[in-house]
Design a protein around this motif. Sequence first.
Motif, PDB file in Angstrom:
ATOM      1  N   ILE A 110       9.215  -6.655  -0.161  1.00  0.00           N
ATOM      2  CA  ILE A 110       7.864  -6.228  -0.353  1.00  0.00           C
ATOM      3  C   ILE A 110       7.555  -5.460   0.630  1.00  0.00           C
ATOM      4  CG2 ILE A 110       5.847  -7.304  -0.630  1.00  0.00           C
ATOM      5  CD1 ILE A 110       6.784 -10.277  -0.882  1.00  0.00           C
ATOM      6  N   THR A 111       7.031  -4.323   0.083  1.00  0.00           N
ATOM      7  CA  THR A 111       6.662  -3.017   1.028  1.00  0.00           C
ATOM      8  C   THR A 111       4.978  -3.075   1.011  1.00  0.00           C
ATOM      9  OG1 THR A 111       8.645  -2.192   0.603  1.00  0.00           O
ATOM     10  CG2 THR A 111       6.837  -0.783   1.653  1.00  0.00           C
ATOM     11  N   ASN A 112       4.206  -3.148   1.825  1.00  0.00           N
ATOM     12  CA  ASN A 112       2.814  -2.759   1.966  1.00  0.00           C
ATOM     13  C   ASN A 112       2.737  -1.342   1.575  1.00  0.00           C
ATOM     14  OD1 ASN A 112       0.098  -2.047   3.481  1.00  0.00           O
ATOM     15  ND2 ASN A 112       0.042  -4.275   3.087  1.00  0.00           N
ATOM     16  N   LEU A 113       1.595  -0.980   0.610  1.00  0.00           N
ATOM     17  CA  LEU A 113       1.537   0.358   0.386  1.00  0.00           C
ATOM     18  C   LEU A 113       0.701   1.199   1.488  1.00  0.00           C
ATOM     19  CD1 LEU A 113       0.976   0.146  -3.561  1.00  0.00           C
ATOM     20  CD2 LEU A 113       3.034   0.489  -2.235  1.00  0.00           C
ATOM     21  N   ALA A 155      20.187  -6.394  -5.031  1.00  0.00           N
ATOM     22  CA  ALA A 155      21.574  -7.014  -5.336  1.00  0.00           C
ATOM     23  C   ALA A 155      22.602  -5.919  -4.935  1.00  0.00           C
ATOM     24  CB  ALA A 155      21.744  -7.684  -6.568  1.00  0.00           C
ATOM     25  N   ASN A 156      23.411  -6.171  -4.049  1.00  0.00           N
ATOM     26  CA  ASN A 156      24.629  -5.305  -3.638  1.00  0.00           C
ATOM     27  C   ASN A 156      24.064  -4.036  -3.126  1.00  0.00           C
ATOM     28  OD1 ASN A 156      26.501  -6.376  -6.351  1.00  0.00           O
ATOM     29  ND2 ASN A 156      26.561  -7.194  -4.486  1.00  0.00           N
ATOM     30  N   GLY A 157      22.809  -4.111  -2.453  1.00  0.00           N
ATOM     31  CA  GLY A 157      22.383  -2.986  -2.144  1.00  0.00           C
ATOM     32  C   GLY A 157      21.723  -1.976  -3.113  1.00  0.00           C
ATOM     33  N   ILE A 158      21.599  -2.360  -4.364  1.00  0.00           N
ATOM     34  CA  ILE A 158      21.058  -1.723  -5.421  1.00  0.00           C
ATOM     35  C   ILE A 158      19.529  -2.341  -5.868  1.00  0.00           C
ATOM     36  CG2 ILE A 158      21.253  -0.940  -7.790  1.00  0.00           C
ATOM     37  CD1 ILE A 158      24.234  -0.894  -7.233  1.00  0.00           C
ATOM     38  N   PRO A 159      18.602  -1.519  -5.592  1.00  0.00           N
ATOM     39  CA  PRO A 159      17.134  -2.179  -5.907  1.00  0.00           C
ATOM     40  C   PRO A 159      16.806  -1.800  -7.386  1.00  0.00           C
ATOM     41  CG  PRO A 159      16.834   0.013  -4.934  1.00  0.00           C
ATOM     42  CD  PRO A 159      18.241  -0.221  -4.994  1.00  0.00           C
ATOM     43  N   SER A 160      15.855  -2.953  -7.927  1.00  0.00           N
ATOM     44  CA  SER A 160      15.252  -2.759  -9.000  1.00  0.00           C
ATOM     45  C   SER A 160      14.362  -1.638  -8.985  1.00  0.00           C
ATOM     46  CB  SER A 160      14.789  -4.095  -9.502  1.00  0.00           C
ATOM     47  OG  SER A 160      13.653  -4.433  -8.663  1.00  0.00           O
ATOM     48  N   LYS A 161      13.604  -1.282 -10.141  1.00  0.00           N
ATOM     49  CA  LYS A 161      12.301  -0.618 -10.091  1.00  0.00           C
ATOM     50  C   LYS A 161      11.537  -1.111  -9.528  1.00  0.00           C
ATOM     51  CE  LYS A 161      13.373   2.406 -13.843  1.00  0.00           C
ATOM     52  NZ  LYS A 161      12.816   2.835 -15.282  1.00  0.00           N
ATOM     53  N   ALA A 162      10.417  -0.933  -8.786  1.00  0.00           N
ATOM     54  CA  ALA A 162       9.382  -1.672  -8.187  1.00  0.00           C
ATOM     55  C   ALA A 162       8.359  -2.016  -9.029  1.00  0.00           C
ATOM     56  CB  ALA A 162       8.769  -0.540  -7.033  1.00  0.00           C
ATOM     57  N   VAL A 163       7.893  -3.046  -8.792  1.00  0.00           N
ATOM     58  CA  VAL A 163       6.757  -3.591  -9.519  1.00  0.00           C
ATOM     59  C   VAL A 163       5.403  -3.520  -8.569  1.00  0.00           C
ATOM     60  CG1 VAL A 163       8.020  -4.858 -11.402  1.00  0.00           C
ATOM     61  CG2 VAL A 163       7.344  -6.046  -9.220  1.00  0.00           C
ATOM     62  N   SER A 164       4.236  -3.685  -9.021  1.00  0.00           N
ATOM     63  CA  SER A 164       3.014  -3.732  -8.282  1.00  0.00           C
ATOM     64  C   SER A 164       2.438  -5.088  -8.134  1.00  0.00           C
ATOM     65  CB  SER A 164       1.963  -2.675  -8.737  1.00  0.00           C
ATOM     66  OG  SER A 164       2.173  -1.481  -8.680  1.00  0.00           O
ATOM     67  N   ILE A 165       2.313  -5.611  -6.724  1.00  0.00           N
ATOM     68  CA  ILE A 165       1.674  -6.975  -6.705  1.00  0.00           C
ATOM     69  C   ILE A 165       0.513  -6.782  -5.650  1.00  0.00           C
ATOM     70  CG2 ILE A 165       3.773  -8.216  -7.192  1.00  0.00           C
ATOM     71  CD1 ILE A 165       4.100  -8.558  -3.923  1.00  0.00           C
ATOM     72  N   THR A 166      -0.213  -7.823  -5.492  1.00  0.00           N
ATOM     73  CA  THR A 166      -1.101  -7.792  -4.294  1.00  0.00           C
ATOM     74  C   THR A 166      -1.039  -9.094  -3.613  1.00  0.00           C
ATOM     75  OG1 THR A 166      -2.756  -6.870  -5.852  1.00  0.00           O
ATOM     76  CG2 THR A 166      -3.636  -8.132  -4.146  1.00  0.00           C
ATOM     77  N   VAL A 167      -0.794  -8.992  -2.334  1.00  0.00           N
ATOM     78  CA  VAL A 167      -0.485  -9.998  -1.436  1.00  0.00           C
ATOM     79  C   VAL A 167      -1.894 -10.315  -0.809  1.00  0.00           C
ATOM     80  CG1 VAL A 167       0.506 -10.743   0.779  1.00  0.00           C
ATOM     81  CG2 VAL A 167       1.780  -9.114  -0.927  1.00  0.00           C
ATOM     82  N   ASN A 168      -2.220 -11.743  -1.079  1.00  0.00           N
ATOM     83  CA  ASN A 168      -3.310 -12.212  -0.421  1.00  0.00           C
ATOM     84  C   ASN A 168      -3.275 -13.170   0.985  1.00  0.00           C
ATOM     85  OD1 ASN A 168      -5.209 -11.308  -2.657  1.00  0.00           O
ATOM     86  ND2 ASN A 168      -3.815 -12.760  -3.928  1.00  0.00           N
ATOM     87  N   GLU A 210       1.365  -8.647   5.807  1.00  0.00           N
ATOM     88  CA  GLU A 210       0.228  -7.837   5.711  1.00  0.00           C
ATOM     89  C   GLU A 210      -0.327  -8.166   4.469  1.00  0.00           C
ATOM     90  OE1 GLU A 210       1.569  -4.414   8.647  1.00  0.00           O
ATOM     91  OE2 GLU A 210       1.745  -4.155   6.731  1.00  0.00           O
ATOM     92  N   THR A 211      -1.698  -8.289   4.118  1.00  0.00           N
ATOM     93  CA  THR A 211      -2.213  -8.607   2.928  1.00  0.00           C
ATOM     94  C   THR A 211      -2.851  -6.913   2.387  1.00  0.00           C
ATOM     95  OG1 THR A 211      -4.461  -8.378   3.795  1.00  0.00           O
ATOM     96  CG2 THR A 211      -3.056 -10.627   3.600  1.00  0.00           C
ATOM     97  N   GLY A 212      -2.681  -7.095   1.114  1.00  0.00           N
ATOM     98  CA  GLY A 212      -3.324  -5.945   0.255  1.00  0.00           C
ATOM     99  C   GLY A 212      -2.118  -5.336  -0.838  1.00  0.00           C
ATOM    100  N   ALA A 213      -2.405  -4.257  -1.314  1.00  0.00           N
ATOM    101  CA  ALA A 213      -1.525  -3.883  -2.457  1.00  0.00           C
ATOM    102  C   ALA A 213      -0.148  -3.422  -1.914  1.00  0.00           C
ATOM    103  CB  ALA A 213      -2.041  -2.331  -3.178  1.00  0.00           C
ATOM    104  N   SER A 214       0.649  -3.918  -2.741  1.00  0.00           N
ATOM    105  CA  SER A 214       2.331  -3.813  -2.252  1.00  0.00           C
ATOM    106  C   SER A 214       3.245  -3.756  -3.296  1.00  0.00           C
ATOM    107  CB  SER A 214       2.640  -5.223  -1.599  1.00  0.00           C
ATOM    108  OG  SER A 214       1.884  -5.480  -0.393  1.00  0.00           O
ATOM    109  N   SER A 215       4.438  -3.153  -3.207  1.00  0.00           N
ATOM    110  CA  SER A 215       5.431  -3.018  -4.273  1.00  0.00           C
ATOM    111  C   SER A 215       6.610  -3.982  -3.860  1.00  0.00           C
ATOM    112  CB  SER A 215       6.079  -1.545  -4.314  1.00  0.00           C
ATOM    113  OG  SER A 215       6.761  -1.316  -3.085  1.00  0.00           O
ATOM    114  N   LEU A 216       7.224  -4.515  -5.022  1.00  0.00           N
ATOM    115  CA  LEU A 216       8.041  -5.457  -4.969  1.00  0.00           C
ATOM    116  C   LEU A 216       9.338  -5.069  -5.563  1.00  0.00           C
ATOM    117  CD1 LEU A 216       7.910  -9.345  -5.065  1.00  0.00           C
ATOM    118  CD2 LEU A 216       9.438  -8.400  -6.722  1.00  0.00           C
ATOM    119  N   VAL A 217      10.730  -5.339  -4.953  1.00  0.00           N
ATOM    120  CA  VAL A 217      11.756  -4.891  -5.678  1.00  0.00           C
ATOM    121  C   VAL A 217      12.590  -6.028  -5.458  1.00  0.00           C
ATOM    122  CG1 VAL A 217      11.583  -2.324  -5.463  1.00  0.00           C
ATOM    123  CG2 VAL A 217      12.880  -3.615  -3.723  1.00  0.00           C
ATOM    124  N   VAL A 218      13.690  -6.543  -6.413  1.00  0.00           N
ATOM    125  CA  VAL A 218      14.707  -7.240  -6.067  1.00  0.00           C
ATOM    126  C   VAL A 218      16.099  -6.372  -5.726  1.00  0.00           C
ATOM    127  CG1 VAL A 218      16.060  -8.993  -7.279  1.00  0.00           C
ATOM    128  CG2 VAL A 218      13.722  -9.030  -7.717  1.00  0.00           C
TER     129      VAL A 218
END
Length: 173
Positions: A111-114, A160-173, A150-158
């Motif tokens: 999870i990366t805080n934007l 595996a084997n060092g290869i990320p998915s496309k990021a999806v947008s989430i909000t961390v509360n 940290e809270t706020g707008a973030s991106s989430l990726v899964v």
Amino acid sequence: MLTNGNVLVEGNSGTAYEFDGTKLKAGPFIGVGYISLIPLPTGEVLVGGSEVYTSTGKYSTSWAPTIKPFPSSVTRGSTYKISGRQFNGLSQAAAFGDEDETATNYPLVRITNLATKHVFYARTHDHSTMAVATGKQIVSTNFDVPAGMETGASSLVVVANGIPSKAVSITVN
């Protein structure tokens, strides 16, 4: 196994080689004797605990995990289920006999805080399968949102084997 599909091999000479399935390409000298090779979530390889090896080339997008249902809002300190495809990658990715098991066939949730660009890894557990190369099969895992992130707008990726998915947008509360 590197993210480009090649295999990093440690030679008796102390030279690392990339094997593409037909030929060995000499890489850097990494030292003589047992040197651990640990795949990192970035797709790089930690060599001997002190150097980083980065392969050339890029992974095929068909190898990347894909996220299907996911929570759009998460709360720090809570657990959530996430589902998708290829969460365990295409192989275990790394091993050295019975001495050094550094498999990467399990999903990492990053999870990366934007606003701050700070990166957090969520603990994953209770995977629906540990199988690799699951193709179009929907799999799932649970992840624990770090209590101190940290809270706020973030991106989430899964990853595996060092290869990320496309990021999806989430909000961390």
